[in-house]
Design an enzyme around this catalytic site. Structure first.
Site, PDB file in Angstrom:
ATOM      1  N   LYS A  16      29.241 -16.989 112.115  1.00 56.98           N
ATOM      2  CA  LYS A  16      30.155 -16.000 111.522  1.00 56.98           C
ATOM      3  C   LYS A  16      29.472 -15.269 110.372  1.00 56.98           C
ATOM      4  CE  LYS A  16      34.222 -18.574 113.021  1.00 56.98           C
ATOM      5  NZ  LYS A  16      35.356 -19.455 112.693  1.00 56.98           N
ATOM      6  N   GLN A  48      37.589 -22.990 108.009  1.00 55.58           N
ATOM      7  CA  GLN A  48      37.182 -23.497 109.314  1.00 55.58           C
ATOM      8  C   GLN A  48      37.929 -24.788 109.650  1.00 55.58           C
ATOM      9  OE1 GLN A  48      35.228 -21.808 111.442  1.00 55.58           O
ATOM     10  NE2 GLN A  48      35.289 -23.382 113.005  1.00 55.58           N
ATOM     11  N   ASP A  84      42.061 -14.973 110.583  1.00 51.88           N
ATOM     12  CA  ASP A  84      42.142 -15.872 111.738  1.00 51.88           C
ATOM     13  C   ASP A  84      43.448 -15.679 112.504  1.00 51.88           C
ATOM     14  OD1 ASP A  84      39.962 -17.502 112.336  1.00 51.88           O
ATOM     15  OD2 ASP A  84      40.396 -18.924 110.719  1.00 51.88           O
TER      16      ASP A  84
HETATM   17  N1  GUN Z   1      38.082 -23.914 114.784  1.00 46.26           N
HETATM   18  C1  GUN Z   1      37.970 -23.599 116.090  1.00 46.26           C
HETATM   19  N2  GUN Z   1      38.193 -22.283 116.275  1.00 46.26           N
HETATM   20  C2  GUN Z   1      38.456 -21.763 115.046  1.00 46.26           C
HETATM   21  C3  GUN Z   1      38.762 -20.459 114.593  1.00 46.26           C
HETATM   22  O1  GUN Z   1      38.873 -19.485 115.359  1.00 46.26           O
HETATM   23  N3  GUN Z   1      38.950 -20.332 113.259  1.00 46.26           N
HETATM   24  C4  GUN Z   1      38.875 -21.375 112.394  1.00 46.26           C
HETATM   25  N4  GUN Z   1      39.099 -21.153 111.101  1.00 46.26           N
HETATM   26  N5  GUN Z   1      38.601 -22.605 112.798  1.00 46.26           N
HETATM   27  C5  GUN Z   1      38.389 -22.793 114.113  1.00 46.26           C
END
Ligand code: GUN
Length: 294
Positions: free
Chosen positions: A54, A98, A121
């Site tokens: 990311k 995350q 998100d």
């Molecule tokens: N864990 C698995 N997929 C995601 C996501 O799209 N965003 C976040 N913050 N955590 C995750």
């Protein structure tokens, strides 16, 4: 049958290039460069990889990024204080925490502490609810990426039968909402999960299968109608001694036997995964532009 491979990596690269152009136009006009912050707790290998990817994607898009790390023993209070700081930091347009978080931290409490206007998100109940009734909102990146792939590859979804395997808050549920909406997939949607007794029969009737159950090779040839379109969201790490890392990513679909039956299919890796990160970038650009909220 000759199937076409849905190339998420190439599609994501093209969209990131479009985003970068838009960012440079904003900056040239005197506007602010979008800024994404990511909070990472602990040292889970998968989460570390995702967050690093990311941060790298932010650079590719011309965004500013900030990575905030905590050890796995961070208290809920400390984490909530960090969320509060990011909510109030005007230099940050959007941020993510995350997931998964360590068990001693209430994940839902953290999600609900995030200012929904910075919730790139799309996990906050305000965004989930607004998305569900078709209002402008941040939409969870994986389902948004899948819909974008289907659209960019010209897959007909209107009036088609779509089976979604999995009912998670991050993928299955929002995917079902987007695929059923008139302004989305406009499809007839069935959601199957671990307790669906007729799961195989449901799959066999599907024009589109979206597999997001996290069980490697779960979807086999006997579950697929010839000519179907298959989207594989699975990314389970399975041990593989031939790889330097010691593992490989395995999808939810038994690709080798299913692909010859399909019209189109996503590979793992290189299918849905790159699109997820790319949609987070799109959401961050939207946050910077205040596209959904003032
Ligand atoms: N864990 C698995 N997929 C995601 C996501 O799209 N965003 C976040 N913050 N955590 C995750």
């Amino acid at each position: 049958m000759e199937y076409s491979l849905i190339d998420g990596k190439a599609t994501a690269a093209a969209i990131k290039a479009e985003i970068k152009q838009q960012v440079e136009a904003i900056v040239a006009a005197g506007g602010k460069r979008p800024h994404l912050a990511a909070v990472l707790v602990g040292h889970d290998g998968g989460s570390e990889t995702y967050v690093n990817n990311k941060v790298r994607a932010c650079a590719e898009c011309g965004f500013e990024s900030t990575l905030i790390r905590f050890e796995a023993d961070v208290t809920e209070e400390e984490l909530l204080a960090c969320v509060d700081r990011l909510n109030r930091d005007a230099s940050v347009d959007g941020f993510i925490v995350q997931l998964p978080l360590p068990r001693h931290i209430a994940e839902q409490k953290v999600i609900e502490a995030i200012d929904y206007r910075k919730d790139v998100d799309g996990f906050h109940p305000i965004n989930v609810g607004r998305m569900a009734i078709g209002l402008p909102a941040f939409v969870s990146a994986t389902p948004k990426g899948i819909l974008t792939l289907l659209q960019r590859y010209g897959v007909q979804t209107s009036g088609k039968k779509c089976v979604i395997l999995g009912r998670s808050n991050i993928v299955g549920k929002p995917m079902a909402q987007l695929m059923m909406q008139k302004e989305g997939g406009d499809a007839t949607v069935t959601v199957c999960h671990s307790h669906s007794p007729q799961l195989k029969d449901e799959c066999r009737q599907a024009d589109i299968i979206i597999a997001a159950i996290g069980r490697p090779d779960f979807v086999t040839a006997d579950m697929v109608k010839p000519g179907a379109v298959i989207i594989d969201v699975g990314t389970t790490r399975v041990p593989d001694a031939t790889r330097k890392s010691g593992f490989r990513l395995n999808g939810d679909v038994k690709f080798d036997e299913v692909a010859p039956l399909c019209t189109a299919i996503t590979p793992v890796p290189g299918g849905v995964g790159p699109m997820t990160i790319c949609m987070l970038m799109q959401n961050t650009l939207a946050a910077g532009r205040h596209e959904y909220y003032d």
